[in-house]
Design an enzyme around this catalytic site. Structure first.
Site, PDB file in Angstrom:
ATOM      1  N   LYS A  62       0.852  -1.195   0.000  1.00  0.00           N
ATOM      2  CA  LYS A  62       0.000   0.000   0.000  1.00  0.00           C
ATOM      3  C   LYS A  62       0.884   1.240   0.000  1.00  0.00           C
ATOM      4  O   LYS A  62       2.067   1.206   0.347  1.00  0.00           O
ATOM      5  CB  LYS A  62      -0.929   0.019   1.219  1.00  0.00           C
ATOM      6  CG  LYS A  62      -0.213   0.017   2.595  1.00  0.00           C
ATOM      7  CD  LYS A  62       0.241   1.368   3.079  1.00  0.00           C
ATOM      8  CE  LYS A  62       0.911   1.291   4.436  1.00  0.00           C
ATOM      9  NZ  LYS A  62       1.633   2.551   4.798  1.00  0.00           N
TER      10      LYS A  62
ATOM     11  N   GLY B 104       7.589   1.329   4.694  1.00  0.00           N
ATOM     12  CA  GLY B 104       6.356   2.118   4.731  1.00  0.00           C
ATOM     13  C   GLY B 104       5.312   1.651   3.744  1.00  0.00           C
ATOM     14  O   GLY B 104       4.370   2.381   3.438  1.00  0.00           O
TER      15      GLY B 104
ATOM     16  N   SER C 297       2.015  -6.225   7.374  1.00  0.00           N
ATOM     17  CA  SER C 297       0.587  -6.177   7.713  1.00  0.00           C
ATOM     18  C   SER C 297      -0.252  -6.877   6.646  1.00  0.00           C
ATOM     19  O   SER C 297      -1.203  -7.596   6.958  1.00  0.00           O
ATOM     20  CB  SER C 297       0.131  -4.722   7.859  1.00  0.00           C
ATOM     21  OG  SER C 297       0.783  -4.097   8.945  1.00  0.00           O
TER      22      SER C 297
ATOM     23  N   GLY D 125       3.672  -1.421   4.103  1.00  0.00           N
ATOM     24  CA  GLY D 125       2.705  -2.301   4.752  1.00  0.00           C
ATOM     25  C   GLY D 125       2.850  -3.774   4.438  1.00  0.00           C
ATOM     26  O   GLY D 125       1.886  -4.534   4.612  1.00  0.00           O
TER      27      GLY D 125
ATOM     28  N   ASP E  34      -2.003  -1.744  10.820  1.00  0.00           N
ATOM     29  CA  ASP E  34      -2.360  -1.618   9.406  1.00  0.00           C
ATOM     30  C   ASP E  34      -3.068  -2.855   8.853  1.00  0.00           C
ATOM     31  O   ASP E  34      -3.565  -2.828   7.725  1.00  0.00           O
ATOM     32  CB  ASP E  34      -1.111  -1.346   8.552  1.00  0.00           C
ATOM     33  CG  ASP E  34      -0.627   0.089   8.664  1.00  0.00           C
ATOM     34  OD1 ASP E  34      -1.384   0.931   9.195  1.00  0.00           O
ATOM     35  OD2 ASP E  34       0.505   0.370   8.227  1.00  0.00           O
TER      36      ASP E  34
ATOM     37  N   SER F  65      11.076  -4.731   3.562  1.00  0.00           N
ATOM     38  CA  SER F  65      10.735  -4.441   4.954  1.00  0.00           C
ATOM     39  C   SER F  65      11.220  -3.046   5.337  1.00  0.00           C
ATOM     40  O   SER F  65      12.166  -2.520   4.747  1.00  0.00           O
ATOM     41  CB  SER F  65      11.381  -5.481   5.878  1.00  0.00           C
ATOM     42  OG  SER F  65      10.942  -6.785   5.549  1.00  0.00           O
TER      43      SER F  65
END
Length: 291
Positions: free
Chosen positions: A9, A93, A98, A95, A131, A90
């Site tokens: 995302k 930012g 999540s 996601g 998230d 990783s």
């Protein structure tokens, strides 16, 4: 055996509001799923097994935690062999962790024949990571609270993005601590009254994306983490400037970083611009549309 693709995302806008009694912060964000994926493969096993190309212990992975949480919730002893192939970086930012957890819940719900609905899976997911619930609401949603209050949105237009990530992972915990130390998070009731202005700004961004009139995005897109992350890692600011110089109509850091993404007029222009960022991890992707 079957396979699921867990999307990444981006945040078109992200505001960090007041700190909650549970230690988390309330946020206000516009999130959008994109065509960058991790792959999860599921098959039956006697125990929970996780095989992955990540260099961490399986029990520290959100996929493993999701499996154990679902197993406990459903009060079953069924196992699963899950193979996780990571393509989403990783500490970026985007996601990835999540999304992996959300799709682990989706996949195991199917594998184990539990028949749980999306709201039940979201509730389990919210206990794993802030998230996680969002990824049950692709393509797009306004995200509030600690990430558990979602307003799903329709989207009919796909946009080409160039993602660029420098070789630095950003810890979300560190980013929040840095934000708090700088006093950037809202703490007073007076400041909280400004939340409606932020919500209206997110609605403006959504309307621009929904209609294809993206001229306002450069001035309206916002990320509260950008300033504090740039202080520590000036390369984020440099990448944003270079994306704009390469033809992006807007550029912003996603989540707590360290990925910066630029919006381009078409995929060809994004692909051409990507050549200027060959020394960094980069991908040309497109945003999701409603199915």
């Amino acid at each position: 055996m079957f396979e699921l693709m867990a999307p990444a995302k981006v945040n078109w806008s992200l505001y960090v509001l007041d700190k909650r009694e549970d230690g988390y912060h309330n946020i206000l964000s516009l999130m959008h799923c994109i065509g960058l994926y991790d792959t999860l493969t599921f098959e039956h096993s006697d125990t929970i097994e996780l095989i992955t190309n990540m260099n961490i212990l399986p029990e520290h992975n959100l996929v493993y935690k999701a499996a154990k949480s679902l197993q406990s919730y459903a009060e079953i002893k069924d196992g699963a062999r899950i193979v996780l192939k990571k393509d989403i970086p990783s500490g970026a930012g985007l996601g990835g962790g999540s999304s992996d957890a959300a799709y682990a819940l989706i996949g195991l719900n199917k594998l184990w024949g539990l028949g749980l609905d999306k709201d039940e899976l979201k509730e389990i997911g919210s206990s794993i990571g802030s998230d996680v619930p969002f990824f049950f609401n692709c393509p797009m949603a306004i995200v509030e609270g600690r990430g558990d209050i979602l307003t799903p949105l329709e989207m009919d237009i796909s946009y080409p993005l160039l993602l660029v990530k420098p070789a630095i992972p950003i810890s979300t915990v560190w980013a929040y601590e840095r934000l708090g130390a700088k006093g950037k998070a809202q703490e007073t009731k007076t400041e909280l009254t400004k939340t409606m202005d932020k919500f209206n700004n997110i609605q403006l961004i959504y309307k621009a994306l929904k209609t294809g009139d993206v001229s306002l995005l450069k001035s309206s897109a916002h990320n509260d983490f950008e300033e504090v992350v740039m202080e520590k890692y000036p390369i984020i600011k440099d990448l944003r400037r270079k994306l704009l110089n390469a033809g992006a109509s807007m550029a912003i850091m996603s989540g707590s970083g360290s990925t910066v993404f630029g919006l381009f007029e078409d995929r060809e222009k994004a692909t051409n611009a990507a050549r200027q960022f060959s020394s960094h991890w980069n991908r040309v992707v497109e945003t999701y549309i409603s199915s």
